[in-house]
Design a protein around this motif. Structure first.
Motif, PDB file in Angstrom:
ATOM      1  N   GLU A 136      -7.149   0.777   0.713  1.00  0.00           N
ATOM      2  CA  GLU A 136      -6.842  -0.652   0.679  1.00  0.00           C
ATOM      3  C   GLU A 136      -6.224  -0.931  -0.685  1.00  0.00           C
ATOM      4  OE1 GLU A 136      -7.941  -3.252   2.846  1.00  0.00           O
ATOM      5  OE2 GLU A 136      -9.383  -2.228   4.137  1.00  0.00           O
ATOM      6  N   THR A 137      -5.216  -1.796  -0.749  1.00  0.00           N
ATOM      7  CA  THR A 137      -4.732  -2.211  -2.061  1.00  0.00           C
ATOM      8  C   THR A 137      -5.618  -3.308  -2.640  1.00  0.00           C
ATOM      9  OG1 THR A 137      -3.224  -3.829  -1.061  1.00  0.00           O
ATOM     10  CG2 THR A 137      -2.338  -1.640  -1.558  1.00  0.00           C
ATOM     11  N   TYR A 138      -6.228  -4.105  -1.758  1.00  0.00           N
ATOM     12  CA  TYR A 138      -7.065  -5.203  -2.233  1.00  0.00           C
ATOM     13  C   TYR A 138      -8.328  -5.352  -1.391  1.00  0.00           C
ATOM     14  CZ  TYR A 138      -8.550  -9.701  -4.063  1.00  0.00           C
ATOM     15  OH  TYR A 138      -9.270 -10.698  -4.653  1.00  0.00           O
TER      16      TYR A 138
ATOM     17  N   LEU B  63       2.053  -7.766 -11.867  1.00  0.00           N
ATOM     18  CA  LEU B  63       0.662  -8.066 -11.534  1.00  0.00           C
ATOM     19  C   LEU B  63       0.290  -7.334 -10.256  1.00  0.00           C
ATOM     20  CD1 LEU B  63       0.928 -11.907 -12.090  1.00  0.00           C
ATOM     21  CD2 LEU B  63      -0.266 -10.311 -13.597  1.00  0.00           C
ATOM     22  N   CYS B  64      -0.745  -6.540 -10.307  1.00  0.00           N
ATOM     23  CA  CYS B  64      -1.229  -5.829  -9.126  1.00  0.00           C
ATOM     24  C   CYS B  64      -2.514  -6.478  -8.633  1.00  0.00           C
ATOM     25  CB  CYS B  64      -1.497  -4.357  -9.452  1.00  0.00           C
ATOM     26  SG  CYS B  64      -0.017  -3.459  -9.952  1.00  0.00           S
TER      27      CYS B  64
ATOM     28  N   GLN C 260      -2.357  -0.455  -9.334  1.00  0.00           N
ATOM     29  CA  GLN C 260      -1.602  -0.276 -10.573  1.00  0.00           C
ATOM     30  C   GLN C 260      -1.477   1.202 -10.928  1.00  0.00           C
ATOM     31  OE1 GLN C 260      -2.744  -2.667 -14.028  1.00  0.00           O
ATOM     32  NE2 GLN C 260      -2.311  -0.928 -15.373  1.00  0.00           N
ATOM     33  N   GLN C 261      -2.574   1.934 -10.822  1.00  0.00           N
ATOM     34  CA  GLN C 261      -2.544   3.356 -11.142  1.00  0.00           C
ATOM     35  C   GLN C 261      -1.615   4.106 -10.194  1.00  0.00           C
ATOM     36  OE1 GLN C 261      -4.146   5.028 -13.835  1.00  0.00           O
ATOM     37  NE2 GLN C 261      -2.588   6.474 -13.125  1.00  0.00           N
ATOM     38  N   ALA C 262      -1.647   3.737  -8.919  1.00  0.00           N
ATOM     39  CA  ALA C 262      -0.781   4.393  -7.936  1.00  0.00           C
ATOM     40  C   ALA C 262       0.684   4.129  -8.239  1.00  0.00           C
ATOM     41  CB  ALA C 262      -1.127   3.911  -6.526  1.00  0.00           C
TER      42      ALA C 262
ATOM     43  N   SER D 128       0.819  -1.217   0.000  1.00  0.00           N
ATOM     44  CA  SER D 128       0.000   0.000   0.000  1.00  0.00           C
ATOM     45  C   SER D 128       0.854   1.268   0.000  1.00  0.00           C
ATOM     46  CB  SER D 128      -0.933   0.019   1.213  1.00  0.00           C
ATOM     47  OG  SER D 128      -0.184   0.066   2.425  1.00  0.00           O
ATOM     48  N   GLY D 129       2.174   1.129   0.078  1.00  0.00           N
ATOM     49  CA  GLY D 129       3.058   2.291   0.135  1.00  0.00           C
ATOM     50  C   GLY D 129       2.999   3.184  -1.089  1.00  0.00           C
ATOM     51  N   TYR D 130       2.524   2.642  -2.213  1.00  0.00           N
ATOM     52  CA  TYR D 130       2.395   3.453  -3.426  1.00  0.00           C
ATOM     53  C   TYR D 130       1.168   4.364  -3.387  1.00  0.00           C
ATOM     54  CZ  TYR D 130       5.644  -0.060  -5.271  1.00  0.00           C
ATOM     55  OH  TYR D 130       6.728  -0.884  -5.461  1.00  0.00           O
TER      56      TYR D 130
END
Length: 353
Positions: free
Chosen positions: A266-268, A125-126, A132-134, A94-96
């Motif tokens: 959240e990333t996911y 793969l994200c 991915q956008q981040a 999530s750092g991105y």
């Protein structure tokens, strides 16, 4: 086929939950008949030690899967240069994300290393389009981008009708109420549980034929509990279970009427995937995979600053079932994800590198 997983996160005696999603990817790939080895290390020295141990066995992979671009990525890069072994990256960090901002605080040297590792991968793969956008916004470039889900345990897909019927039969007509479920690690910066509780307070002032069940524990758990006490929400409308096993969470999901997530980022969000697999109507902020599974999406501005409006969404997800759809998707099953990863490995091996 032989695949080496490189990861800084993996379940261990120290922390059985850390990197559980990585282990589930490992299991999904192994179930496809692939020989998998895992180097789980938090330091470059330990990564090197484990790699040397594999080489002493005479073991060398056909493909490397790098989970998270960190120090282990240098080994993936070296293996490609030294042996021509292709690697793919599965990114969860999530750092991105701008709300987290850790990537932007890295040194210029580390940023260049991360970007080089990504650029040399066969595919990045994200776990969500938002991640991915981040990454792209952070200057990460890839030969090819892709998306991959996390694995949801099979028992989330099971319909525990007998259990639900048993629970419903215990309710009297007076006691019968709709039940919302929230599951999180109680990290307030990311999960915004206090925002959810503010909305619950607003909804309680309008009606009380519902209940919110909060599952989990974490660093901010006691603080959140104390905050809930200050709201004076009527007794019986909040239920705190503490931490539950994955199977117990699945049982809860098969007993309730809807799932709600109020996260800032959240990333996911594995719990969203689990709720979708269980067929629950879902109310969520626009985080992680929410856009792909949630029935009602709440803008962040509303979730954080307008508890009354968020309360209206909570009421809708519970009491207007005709406006929501049942969610259940094979995309989260281990077999689906395992086959997708193996297909990606195959494409790497058939590509000139």
């Amino acid at each position: 086929m032989k695949v080496l997983f490189l990861t800084p996160w993996y379940p261990s005696k120290k922390d059985e939950m850390s990197g559980l999603f990585v282990r589930k990817h490992v299991e999904a790939v192994r179930a496809q008949g692939v020989e998998v080895r895992v180097i789980f290390a938090e330091s470059w020295r330990e990564t090197g030690r484990q790699w040397k141990a594999l080489r002493r066995e005479g073991w060398i992979p056909d493909v490397v899967q790098l989970n998270v671009i960190q120090k282990q990525g240098l080994l993936a890069l070296w293996l490609k240069k030294r042996y021509g072994i292709p690697y793919v990256i599965v990114e969860h960090w999530s750092g991105y994300l701008p709300e987290n901002g850790m990537f932007k605080r890295l040194s210029a040297i580390k940023k260049r290393i991360y970007r080089r590792i990504a650029a040399q991968a066969e595919q990045v793969l994200c776990v969500s389009q938002r991640l991915q956008q981040a990454m792209q916004d952070c200057g990460i470039r890839a030969q090819q981008w892709g998306l991959i889900d996390n694995v949801v345990d099979g028992f989330f897909f099971e319909k525990v009708e007998s259990k639900k019927t048993k629970v419903e039969s215990k309710k009297t007509k007076v006691e019968s109420r709709k039940t919302l479920l929230h599951v999180s690690c109680f990290d307030e910066r990311a999960k915004n549980v206090k925002g959810l509780l503010r909305a619950a307070k607003m909804l309680s002032e309008k009606r009380q034929d519902w209940k919110l069940v909060l599952v989990g524990t974490g660093a901010d758990y006691e603080d959140v509990r104390a905050f809930a006490d200050t709201l004076d929400i009527p007794e019986g409308l909040l239920e705190w279970t503490g931490e539950l096993t994955p199977r117990e969470v699945a049982e809860k999901m098969h007993e309730v009427d809807a799932f709600v997530l109020s996260s800032r980022y959240e990333t996911y969000s594995v719990v969203l995937a689990e709720a979708a697999a269980a067929g629950l109507p879902i109310l969520s902020t626009p985080v992680g995979i929410a856009e792909g599974v949630a029935d009602l999406i709440v803008p962040q501005e509303i979730a954080q600053n307008k508890p009354g409006t968020f309360a209206e969404f909570m009421e809708a997800i519970c009491f207007q079932p005709s406006e929501v759809r049942s969610q259940e998707s094979a995309r989260f099953k281990a077999e689906t994800i395992g086959k997708k990863l193996v297909d990606i490995y195959d494409s790497c091996l058939h590509r000139d590198i």
